[in-house]
Design a protein around this motif. Structure first.
Motif: not given
Ligand code: URA
Length: 205
Positions: A130, A132, A189-191, A196-198
């Protein structure tokens, strides 16, 4: 330079990665498949030389890769998930790891772990799923350059325009290879739309 993977299979995989109902085992398999496509695309200009072989029917000439050492540098933690697909197609790849953490006072990422193979003269791919803000990736690339690497390529599954701009600003020599370029970052700062959170999606945390 930004290169976006344009392939119906890539779009299919990314849509399923985004889907919040996709379970971790499927998510891991899809992420691996997409990374394999990215690995193939990001290495499309590897040098080859002519080689003559005998088929069961006749002699023919084709092209084979010229031996050129490849290094994959994974940004901890999620980047580790992108290493195996590179190893699957390029068995002689050396692997390095860079761990980064944000300083709570300065908000600048600093390296807390760095284990790198020799980098001079090698083709280097920095992997992080990700992209970001681009802060960690830019810092990891700086670490790679400080250790003798030049013009690494950055390979990501999803990128935000902010991250791409940050890399271009800090490392104009680095080309960025992504599965998809998303809309923007949110306040945390999430895309967006992102996935979501990878790391959470990968390990079900
Ligand atoms: N890292 C992630 O896992 N997801 C995001 O959206 C941004 C950074």
């Amino acid at each position: 330079m930004l290169r976006v993977l344009e392939h119906p299979l890539a779009s299919h995989i990314i849509t399923h990665l985004r889907d919040r109902t996709t379970k971790p085992a499927t998510f891991r398999a899809l992420a691996s498949q997409l990374t394999l496509m990215l690995a193939i695309d990001a290495t499309r200009d590897l040098a080859t030389e002519e080689k003559t072989v005998e088929t069961p029917l006749e002699s023919t000439s084709g092209r084979v890769l010229i031996h050129q050492p490849i290094v994959v540098v994974a940004i901890l933690r999620s980047g580790v998930s992108m290493v195996q697909p590179f190893l699957d197609v390029f068995p002689d790849v050396s692997v390095g790891y860079v761990g980064l953490e944000r300083d709570h006072v300065t908000a600048v990422a600093r390296s807390y772990y760095c284990k790198l193979p020799p980098l001079e003269g090698r083709r280097i791919f920095v992997v992080d799923p990700m992209l970001a803000t681009g802060g960690s990736a830019a810092q990891a690339i700086t670490v790679v350059k400080q250790n003798g690497g030049s013009a690494p390529r950055l390979v990501c599954i999803i990128a935000a325009p902010e991250g791409v701009a940050e890399i271009a600003r800090n490392h104009p020599d680095v080309s960025v290879h992504v599965g998809v370029l998303d809309r923007a970052l949110n306040a945390r700062k999430y895309i967006l739309p992102g996935l979501g959170d990878f790391g959470d999606r990968l390990y079900g945390t």
